[in-house]
Motif scaffolding. Structure first.
Motif, short mmCIF file in Angstrom:
data_model
loop_
_atom_site.label_atom_id
_atom_site.label_comp_id
_atom_site.label_asym_id
_atom_site.label_seq_id
_atom_site.Cartn_x
_atom_site.Cartn_y
_atom_site.Cartn_z
N GLY A 95 31.78 -50.36 3.60
CA GLY A 95 32.02 -49.55 2.40
C GLY A 95 31.20 -50.01 1.21
O GLY A 95 30.63 -49.20 0.47
N ILE A 96 31.11 -51.32 1.02
CA ILE A 96 30.29 -51.86 -0.07
C ILE A 96 28.83 -51.47 0.12
O ILE A 96 28.16 -51.04 -0.83
CB ILE A 96 30.44 -53.40 -0.15
CG1 ILE A 96 31.85 -53.78 -0.58
CG2 ILE A 96 29.40 -54.01 -1.09
CD1 ILE A 96 32.18 -55.27 -0.41
N LEU A 120 24.16 -48.08 -1.33
CA LEU A 120 23.12 -47.13 -0.92
C LEU A 120 23.21 -45.83 -1.71
O LEU A 120 22.19 -45.24 -2.06
CB LEU A 120 23.22 -46.85 0.59
CG LEU A 120 22.77 -48.00 1.48
CD1 LEU A 120 23.14 -47.72 2.93
CD2 LEU A 120 21.28 -48.25 1.35
N VAL A 121 24.43 -45.37 -2.00
CA VAL A 121 24.61 -44.17 -2.82
C VAL A 121 24.06 -44.41 -4.23
O VAL A 121 23.38 -43.56 -4.79
CB VAL A 121 26.10 -43.74 -2.86
CG1 VAL A 121 26.36 -42.72 -3.94
CG2 VAL A 121 26.53 -43.20 -1.51
N LEU A 122 24.36 -45.56 -4.80
CA LEU A 122 23.84 -45.89 -6.13
C LEU A 122 22.32 -45.95 -6.15
O LEU A 122 21.69 -45.45 -7.08
CB LEU A 122 24.41 -47.23 -6.61
CG LEU A 122 25.89 -47.27 -6.98
CD1 LEU A 122 26.30 -48.67 -7.40
CD2 LEU A 122 26.20 -46.28 -8.09
N VAL A 123 21.74 -46.54 -5.11
CA VAL A 123 20.28 -46.61 -5.02
C VAL A 123 19.68 -45.22 -4.90
O VAL A 123 18.68 -44.90 -5.56
CB VAL A 123 19.85 -47.51 -3.83
CG1 VAL A 123 18.36 -47.37 -3.52
CG2 VAL A 123 20.20 -48.96 -4.10
N ILE A 161 16.73 -40.73 -7.29
CA ILE A 161 16.65 -39.31 -7.65
C ILE A 161 16.44 -39.19 -9.17
O ILE A 161 15.65 -38.38 -9.63
CB ILE A 161 17.93 -38.56 -7.19
CG1 ILE A 161 17.95 -38.44 -5.68
CG2 ILE A 161 18.02 -37.19 -7.85
CD1 ILE A 161 19.25 -37.93 -5.12
N LYS A 162 17.16 -40.00 -9.93
CA LYS A 162 17.06 -39.97 -11.38
C LYS A 162 15.65 -40.32 -11.84
O LYS A 162 15.15 -39.76 -12.81
CB LYS A 162 18.06 -40.96 -11.99
CG LYS A 162 18.13 -40.95 -13.49
CD LYS A 162 19.20 -41.90 -13.97
CE LYS A 162 19.26 -41.93 -15.49
NZ LYS A 162 20.27 -42.86 -15.96
N HIS A 163 14.99 -41.24 -11.14
CA HIS A 163 13.65 -41.68 -11.53
C HIS A 163 12.54 -40.93 -10.76
O HIS A 163 11.37 -41.27 -10.87
CB HIS A 163 13.50 -43.17 -11.31
CG HIS A 163 14.30 -43.97 -12.28
ND1 HIS A 163 15.67 -44.10 -12.19
CD2 HIS A 163 13.93 -44.68 -13.38
CE1 HIS A 163 16.11 -44.86 -13.16
NE2 HIS A 163 15.08 -45.22 -13.92
#
Length: 181
Positions: free
Chosen positions: A161-162, A167-170, A175-177
């Motif tokens: 889960g961690i 991976l979701v945060l990355v 996507i943001k950058h």
């Protein structure tokens, strides 16, 4: 007491590094032959190495590697099984089982892309590996407990889960950058 356990585990880890290197080379050769191409992604390769390291470390700590195997203990009835949950309460050994499998679950999701597809895989990989360990421990004369399977599986799922959360945060940051895989 727990610090002493960590020192023993660190010592064990350092002793098995040559075995891990050999295991990783064999894994890498087999992977290359199956894929029929030689392609190295540095980060994935590091995760795969660390995952193999976590597997071999767990096998060493649980007595599977360098264990004293023999079927005579089973035939003689010298195997100790416990199917009652938390008979001893939440002991130090129970907590250490949980902690031992967190890196396994964490690295499994990073090293094996297929495992990230469904959350159930995070539970399944920990459950299967834990059952295999407990089964093999029955041949070494060690105490086999259902608690261990449960705590190992929970620890693996926590690590999984961690890893998936990171991976979701990355992915969101990429996507943001405007970066792609």
């Amino acid at each position: 007491m727990i610090i002493m356990d960590y020192q023993i585990q660190l010592s064990t880890l350092l002793k098995i590094i040559p075995m891990v290197i050999v295991g990783f080379i064999v894994y890498f050769i087999i992977k290359t032959l199956i894929q029929r191409r030689f392609k190295i992604k540095v980060l994935i390769t590091i995760f795969e190495y660390c995952f193999i390291l976590s597997i071999i470390t767990i096998l060493k700590i649980t007595g599977i590697i360098s264990g004293n195997f023999g079927a005579t203990s089973i035939f003689a009835g010298n195997v100790n099984f416990s199917f009652s949950l938390f008979e001893e309460g939440l002991s130090r050994a129970t907590v250490l089982n949980l902690i031992l499998f967190i890196p396994f679950g964490f690295l499994a999701a990073l090293a094996v892309k297929k495992l990230r597809e469904k959350w159930f895989y995070g539970i399944l990989i920990g459950l299967i590996f834990s059952i295999v360990i407990e089964f093999l421990q029955s041949f070494t004369g060690r105490y086999v407990q259902i608690d261990d399977v449960m705590m190992n599986t929970i620890g693996s799922f926590i690590g999984y889960g961690i890893s998936c959360f990171i991976l979701v945060l990355v992915d969101k940051t990429n996507i943001k950058h405007g970066k792609k895989d």
